[in-house]
Design a protein around this motif. Structure first.
Motif, short mmCIF file in Angstrom:
data_model
loop_
_atom_site.label_atom_id
_atom_site.label_comp_id
_atom_site.label_asym_id
_atom_site.label_seq_id
_atom_site.Cartn_x
_atom_site.Cartn_y
_atom_site.Cartn_z
N TYR A 26 144.74 -75.13 -23.20
CA TYR A 26 144.48 -74.85 -24.19
C TYR A 26 146.08 -74.97 -24.60
O TYR A 26 146.71 -75.61 -25.84
CB TYR A 26 143.89 -72.88 -24.90
N ALA A 27 147.26 -74.30 -24.68
CA ALA A 27 147.91 -74.40 -24.62
C ALA A 27 149.24 -75.96 -24.83
O ALA A 27 150.06 -76.77 -25.38
CB ALA A 27 149.46 -73.22 -24.19
N GLU A 28 148.56 -76.79 -23.89
CA GLU A 28 149.50 -77.87 -23.83
C GLU A 28 148.29 -79.28 -24.10
O GLU A 28 148.25 -80.25 -23.65
CB GLU A 28 149.56 -78.03 -22.35
N ALA A 29 147.20 -79.13 -24.77
CA ALA A 29 146.44 -79.71 -24.99
C ALA A 29 146.46 -80.19 -26.25
O ALA A 29 145.92 -81.17 -27.40
CB ALA A 29 144.50 -78.80 -25.57
N GLY A 30 147.54 -79.57 -27.28
CA GLY A 30 147.55 -79.79 -28.97
C GLY A 30 145.75 -79.94 -29.36
O GLY A 30 145.17 -79.28 -29.36
N SER A 31 145.74 -80.76 -30.29
CA SER A 31 144.60 -80.95 -30.90
C SER A 31 143.22 -81.35 -29.55
O SER A 31 142.09 -80.99 -30.69
CB SER A 31 144.15 -81.84 -32.43
N GLY A 99 145.32 -75.58 -29.78
CA GLY A 99 144.33 -76.21 -28.57
C GLY A 99 143.90 -74.21 -29.10
O GLY A 99 142.82 -74.31 -29.70
N LEU A 100 145.09 -73.34 -29.25
CA LEU A 100 144.19 -72.00 -28.80
C LEU A 100 143.89 -71.97 -30.23
O LEU A 100 143.09 -71.03 -30.46
CB LEU A 100 145.73 -70.75 -28.51
N VAL A 101 144.31 -72.03 -32.02
CA VAL A 101 144.40 -72.02 -32.36
C VAL A 101 143.12 -72.49 -33.51
O VAL A 101 141.74 -71.97 -33.90
CB VAL A 101 145.16 -72.14 -34.24
N LYS A 102 142.50 -73.77 -32.83
CA LYS A 102 141.60 -74.08 -32.47
C LYS A 102 139.72 -73.51 -32.67
O LYS A 102 139.60 -73.05 -32.33
CB LYS A 102 141.47 -75.37 -32.30
N LEU A 103 140.58 -72.85 -30.90
CA LEU A 103 139.28 -72.11 -30.35
C LEU A 103 138.96 -70.76 -31.32
O LEU A 103 138.54 -70.38 -31.08
CB LEU A 103 140.41 -71.89 -28.48
N PHE A 104 140.15 -70.29 -31.86
CA PHE A 104 140.05 -69.39 -32.05
C PHE A 104 139.24 -69.56 -33.32
O PHE A 104 138.57 -68.74 -33.90
CB PHE A 104 141.29 -68.45 -33.24
N ASP A 179 143.33 -66.77 -41.58
CA ASP A 179 141.97 -67.57 -40.80
C ASP A 179 141.96 -69.04 -41.94
O ASP A 179 141.85 -70.35 -41.47
CB ASP A 179 140.37 -66.92 -41.14
N GLY A 180 141.67 -68.95 -43.78
CA GLY A 180 141.41 -70.43 -44.59
C GLY A 180 143.16 -70.84 -43.57
O GLY A 180 141.92 -72.58 -43.82
N LEU A 181 143.74 -70.44 -43.64
CA LEU A 181 145.19 -71.47 -43.36
C LEU A 181 144.85 -72.23 -42.51
O LEU A 181 145.49 -73.60 -41.54
CB LEU A 181 146.60 -70.37 -43.96
N GLN A 182 144.89 -70.99 -41.48
CA GLN A 182 144.64 -71.55 -39.90
C GLN A 182 144.01 -73.04 -39.78
O GLN A 182 144.20 -73.96 -39.15
CB GLN A 182 143.87 -70.91 -38.94
N LEU A 183 142.67 -72.85 -40.80
CA LEU A 183 141.97 -74.39 -40.22
C LEU A 183 142.66 -75.55 -41.36
O LEU A 183 142.94 -76.72 -40.85
CB LEU A 183 139.80 -74.65 -41.49
N GLN A 184 142.63 -75.01 -42.19
CA GLN A 184 143.77 -76.52 -42.83
C GLN A 184 144.65 -76.70 -42.09
O GLN A 184 145.62 -78.24 -42.33
CB GLN A 184 144.55 -75.63 -44.06
N TRP A 185 145.84 -75.74 -41.91
CA TRP A 185 147.29 -76.12 -40.66
C TRP A 185 146.45 -77.07 -39.71
O TRP A 185 146.95 -78.13 -38.93
CB TRP A 185 147.52 -74.79 -39.67
N LEU A 186 145.01 -76.73 -38.99
CA LEU A 186 144.88 -77.77 -38.36
C LEU A 186 144.35 -79.39 -38.26
O LEU A 186 144.30 -80.47 -38.01
CB LEU A 186 143.62 -77.15 -37.32
#
Length: 216
Positions: A26-31, A99-104, A179-186
């Motif tokens: 996940y760390a290497e996957a990017g998006s 990748g880990l942010v998206k997983l979360f 949590d909302g910012l993490q989605l926007q950041w993705l």
């Protein structure tokens, strides 16, 4: 503590190996999406063999997030001892592993179902964050210590129920915004998540301080 022996020790060791491989993937996957096969190939196992150690894909992913939390404890200190700046550093560090942010984000939404393997993990996690943030906000809004470090670690003083309720509300808003910012950041990696939360924290602290001042 007695170390596990025999088959249990091998299972525990293999679980750790799989989780470490998943964190790396996940760390290497990017998006890019990470599949169970991606993880299995890193440990020389079949997909079914990997899932056997966790009982299913969702349980494996939940274990990965728990391992990320444990890694943050090692890097940024014990959760209960973290100040506001420490939490912001964690958020900034998360930006290096989309990748880990998206997983979360994905797992948090799915975990709303009571029978989801991550339901208990997220319920306990949100409760933990609400309590810690509420403590910090009460400490900030009360008597003003002389340094930022003192404000971040000050034990909450006896406060009236209204002030405690206001601080609990502000804590929920901070978590929701994060949590909302993490989605926007993705969707837009140019967003400064830590910077935005720092600004929001300042606004909420000003509001709490204003409400706590006695009416003249």
């Amino acid at each position: 503590m007695t170390k596990p022996r025999g088959p249990y020790a091998k299972t525990s060791s293999k679980r750790r190996q799989i989780i470490e491989a998943a964190l790396a993937a996940y760390a290497e996957a990017g998006s890019r999406k990470v599949s169970v096969r991606d993880i299995a190939q890193r440990v020389g196992m079949t997909d079914a063999g990997v899932l056997h150690h966790f009982g299913g894909r969702e349980a494996l992913l939940t274990a990965v997030l728990a391992a990320r939390d444990a890694a943050a404890e090692e890097r940024f200190g014990a959760f209960e001892a973290r100040g506001a700046d420490d939490f912001l550093r964690v958020l900034a560090a998360n930006a290096s592993t989309p990748g880990l942010v998206k997983l979360f984000v994905d797992l948090a939404a799915a975990a709303a179902e009571p029978d989801h393997p991550a339901h208990e993990y997220f319920s306990e996690r949100y409760d933990r964050y609400r309590r810690r943030f509420t403590e910090q906000l009460i400490a900030h809004a009360s008597a003003e210590p002389s340094t930022t470090a003192e404000r971040a670690t000050a034990a909450p003083e006896a406060v009236d129920e209204d002030r405690a309720a206001e601080a609990a509300w502000a804590a929920r808003i901070l978590i929701a915004a994060t949590d909302g910012l993490q989605l926007q950041w993705l969707l837009d990696p140019g967003i400064d998540m830590a910077g935005d939360i720092r600004r929001l924290t300042g606004v909420l602290l000003d509001a709490l301080a204003e409400r706590s001042r006695p009416v003249s």
